[in-house]
Design a protein around this motif. Structure first.
Motif, mmCIF file in Angstrom:
data_model
loop_
_atom_site.group_PDB
_atom_site.id
_atom_site.type_symbol
_atom_site.label_atom_id
_atom_site.label_comp_id
_atom_site.label_asym_id
_atom_site.label_seq_id
_atom_site.Cartn_x
_atom_site.Cartn_y
_atom_site.Cartn_z
ATOM 1 N N THR A 147 -41.799 14.143 2.068
ATOM 2 C CA THR A 147 -41.291 12.806 1.663
ATOM 3 C C THR A 147 -42.170 11.816 2.084
ATOM 4 O OG1 THR A 147 -40.397 12.716 4.096
ATOM 5 C CG2 THR A 147 -39.082 13.851 2.653
ATOM 6 N N VAL A 148 -41.924 10.555 1.440
ATOM 7 C CA VAL A 148 -42.804 9.494 1.732
ATOM 8 C C VAL A 148 -42.944 9.176 3.302
ATOM 9 C CG1 VAL A 148 -43.043 6.950 1.074
ATOM 10 C CG2 VAL A 148 -42.477 8.681 -0.663
ATOM 11 N N ALA A 149 -41.866 9.153 3.892
ATOM 12 C CA ALA A 149 -41.793 9.010 5.174
ATOM 13 C C ALA A 149 -42.682 9.827 6.237
ATOM 14 C CB ALA A 149 -40.248 9.013 5.815
ATOM 15 N N THR A 150 -42.544 11.023 5.639
ATOM 16 C CA THR A 150 -43.381 11.983 6.401
ATOM 17 C C THR A 150 -45.085 11.706 6.116
ATOM 18 O OG1 THR A 150 -41.923 13.946 6.437
ATOM 19 C CG2 THR A 150 -44.107 14.267 6.800
ATOM 20 N N MET A 151 -45.337 11.476 4.882
ATOM 21 C CA MET A 151 -46.475 11.056 4.336
ATOM 22 C C MET A 151 -46.934 9.899 5.126
ATOM 23 S SD MET A 151 -47.891 13.417 2.849
ATOM 24 C CE MET A 151 -49.120 12.734 2.640
ATOM 25 N N ALA A 152 -46.018 8.929 5.618
ATOM 26 C CA ALA A 152 -46.486 7.776 6.180
ATOM 27 C C ALA A 152 -47.089 8.007 7.330
ATOM 28 C CB ALA A 152 -45.423 6.835 6.282
ATOM 29 N N ARG A 153 -46.926 9.175 8.224
ATOM 30 C CA ARG A 153 -47.403 9.506 9.306
ATOM 31 C C ARG A 153 -48.965 9.948 9.154
ATOM 32 N NH1 ARG A 153 -44.019 10.724 13.551
ATOM 33 N NH2 ARG A 153 -41.784 10.334 13.040
ATOM 34 N N LYS A 154 -49.417 10.020 7.930
ATOM 35 C CA LYS A 154 -50.715 10.595 7.817
ATOM 36 C C LYS A 154 -51.452 9.574 7.021
ATOM 37 C CE LYS A 154 -49.588 15.681 7.393
ATOM 38 N NZ LYS A 154 -50.494 16.018 8.747
ATOM 39 N N VAL A 155 -50.855 8.830 5.959
ATOM 40 C CA VAL A 155 -51.579 8.034 4.916
ATOM 41 C C VAL A 155 -50.977 6.460 5.241
ATOM 42 C CG1 VAL A 155 -52.294 7.520 2.801
ATOM 43 C CG2 VAL A 155 -52.131 10.001 3.468
ATOM 44 N N GLY A 156 -51.865 5.807 5.597
ATOM 45 C CA GLY A 156 -51.205 4.220 5.707
ATOM 46 C C GLY A 156 -51.832 3.531 4.436
ATOM 47 N N LEU A 157 -50.910 2.733 3.695
ATOM 48 C CA LEU A 157 -51.471 2.217 2.670
ATOM 49 C C LEU A 157 -51.336 0.495 2.845
ATOM 50 C CD1 LEU A 157 -52.469 1.818 -0.521
ATOM 51 C CD2 LEU A 157 -50.253 2.406 -1.173
ATOM 52 N N VAL A 158 -52.346 -0.146 2.544
ATOM 53 C CA VAL A 158 -52.303 -1.707 2.696
ATOM 54 C C VAL A 158 -52.085 -2.084 1.063
ATOM 55 C CG1 VAL A 158 -52.974 -3.985 3.407
ATOM 56 C CG2 VAL A 158 -53.437 -1.890 4.830
ATOM 57 N N LEU B 144 -45.109 -10.296 15.203
ATOM 58 C CA LEU B 144 -45.250 -9.040 16.140
ATOM 59 C C LEU B 144 -44.088 -7.886 15.498
ATOM 60 C CD1 LEU B 144 -46.401 -7.941 18.549
ATOM 61 C CD2 LEU B 144 -44.484 -9.072 19.830
ATOM 62 N N ASP B 145 -42.919 -8.366 15.167
ATOM 63 C CA ASP B 145 -42.045 -7.580 14.539
ATOM 64 C C ASP B 145 -42.390 -6.723 13.564
ATOM 65 O OD1 ASP B 145 -40.202 -8.272 16.519
ATOM 66 O OD2 ASP B 145 -39.033 -9.859 15.487
ATOM 67 N N GLU B 146 -42.946 -7.328 12.657
ATOM 68 C CA GLU B 146 -43.758 -6.756 11.387
ATOM 69 C C GLU B 146 -44.481 -5.627 11.831
ATOM 70 O OE1 GLU B 146 -43.872 -5.844 7.684
ATOM 71 O OE2 GLU B 146 -42.877 -8.189 7.992
ATOM 72 N N VAL B 147 -45.515 -5.881 12.589
ATOM 73 C CA VAL B 147 -46.403 -4.734 13.245
ATOM 74 C C VAL B 147 -46.011 -3.682 13.981
ATOM 75 C CG1 VAL B 147 -49.048 -4.719 14.185
ATOM 76 C CG2 VAL B 147 -48.339 -6.758 12.882
ATOM 77 N N MET B 148 -44.684 -4.249 14.691
ATOM 78 C CA MET B 148 -44.221 -2.912 15.405
ATOM 79 C C MET B 148 -43.220 -2.054 14.606
ATOM 80 S SD MET B 148 -42.709 -5.299 18.858
ATOM 81 C CE MET B 148 -41.967 -3.704 19.448
ATOM 82 N N PHE B 149 -42.795 -2.650 13.469
ATOM 83 C CA PHE B 149 -41.950 -1.874 12.854
ATOM 84 C C PHE B 149 -42.386 -0.399 12.298
ATOM 85 C CE2 PHE B 149 -40.343 -0.342 8.538
ATOM 86 C CZ PHE B 149 -38.856 -0.298 8.679
ATOM 87 N N GLY B 150 -43.580 -0.234 11.954
ATOM 88 C CA GLY B 150 -44.085 1.250 11.872
ATOM 89 C C GLY B 150 -44.086 2.121 12.871
ATOM 90 N N PRO B 151 -44.587 1.776 13.992
ATOM 91 C CA PRO B 151 -44.701 2.437 15.491
ATOM 92 C C PRO B 151 -43.106 2.873 15.793
ATOM 93 C CG PRO B 151 -46.153 0.882 15.427
ATOM 94 C CD PRO B 151 -45.466 0.628 14.453
ATOM 95 N N LEU B 152 -42.237 2.127 15.706
ATOM 96 C CA LEU B 152 -40.824 2.132 16.068
ATOM 97 C C LEU B 152 -40.405 3.381 15.046
ATOM 98 C CD1 LEU B 152 -39.548 -1.524 16.718
ATOM 99 C CD2 LEU B 152 -39.895 0.327 18.432
ATOM 100 N N ASN B 153 -40.711 3.210 13.761
ATOM 101 C CA ASN B 153 -40.222 4.149 12.792
ATOM 102 C C ASN B 153 -40.689 5.781 13.199
ATOM 103 O OD1 ASN B 153 -38.260 2.766 11.487
ATOM 104 N ND2 ASN B 153 -39.578 3.013 9.357
#
Length: 275
Positions: free
Chosen positions: A74-85, A99-108
């Motif tokens: 899944t894309v969600a699983t791949m997001a743990r390996k590959v970050g795309l800007v 701050l909430d924007e940048v915290m969103f990924g780690p919280l997920n």
């Protein structure tokens, strides 16, 4: 955290419309380090990187990240390996506070609020936006919004980081800041990939260059070797950095990639000529 992640691309094909291939039989391996992908608009660069993080699935062939096929993940699983800007930060920003924007990924990823905050604050410091933590991202200029999206990906601590046109709207300070981030990621043993039209940025910060043309890889090699081939670059609609062109016209033995390298070669030639 394990940083190392190798990407293997095997006979990769992709189309949006059947019969009109965007990528045509790409096979390569990307190991940890700094890799730049260059080419004209429409060459397939952005499509290629979206296949690396699973946003798109191959129509033929496969992409393996750390041994895992993007087809079956899944894309969600791949997001743990590959970050795309993304190239356009508007496509990525959706919170009303930086701050909430940048915290969103780690919280997920399942981190606690405290751990996510620590990662977010460290990422904002890395991109030079510590003072913007409580701002609304859309109150920032385009260059700063781009840095917010970079921080959001850095906070995920993925082994692979992809930057699509990271220097757009950046002044010299911003370009150097992003270049320092590229160097930091590479020195950590991570894989950092960029798509860019900024040849000076590529020459200064990236070790390996892939030249895309018509959905295929026209060239793949060290930056100095690729930029030393003006005819090949011209076929792809590209020009080497101006300092490289100047060095070639002056007959320097090694095409310089930076002003510093140019000056060093000129000094050596002058010294040797004086002896």
């Amino acid at each position: 955290m394990r940083r190392l992640a190798e990407i293997r691309v095997n006979d990769l094909h992709f189309h949006y419309t059947p019969g009109v291939e965007v990528l045509r039989g790409i096979s390569l391996t990307i190991s940890p380090g700094a890799v730049a992908i260059i080419g004209q608009n429409g060459a397939g660069k952005s499509t290629f990187v979206r296949l690396l993080n699973g946003l798109l699935k191959p129509t033929a062939g496969e992409v393996l990240v750390d041994g895992v096929s993007t087809r079956s993940t899944t894309v969600a699983t791949m997001a743990r390996k590959v970050g795309l800007v993304f190239q356009n930060p508007t496509d990525q920003l959706f919170k009303s506070r930086v701050l909430d924007e940048v915290m969103f990924g780690p919280l997920n990823l399942g981190l606690s609020q405290e751990e996510a905050r620590q990662r977010a604050e460290a990422a904002l410091e890395r991109v030079g936006l510590t003072g913007a933590a409580d701002h609304n991202p859309y109150d920032l200029g385009l260059a700063e919004r781009k840095l917010v999206t970079i921080a959001s990906v850095l906070a995920m601590e993925t082994p692979v980081v992809i930057l699509d046109e990271p220097t757009i709207a950046q002044d010299m300070t911003g370009v150097r800041q992003i270049g320092a981030i590229v160097t930091w990621l590479r020195d950590q043993g991570r894989t950092v990939i960029t798509i860019t039209h900024d040849m000076d940025f590529v020459a200064r910060y990236f070790d390996r260059v892939l030249v895309f043309q018509d959905g295929q890889v026209l060239a793949d090699g060290p930056a100095q070797a690729v930029f030393a081939q003006p005819d090949l670059l011209r076929r792809a609609g590209l020009e080497p950095p101006q300092i490289t062109v100047l060095g070639r016209e002056l007959g320097l033995p090694d095409p310089p990639l930076t002003v510093e390298a140019f000056v060093a070669q000129v000094r050596d030639m002058a010294k040797n000529g004086a002896q």
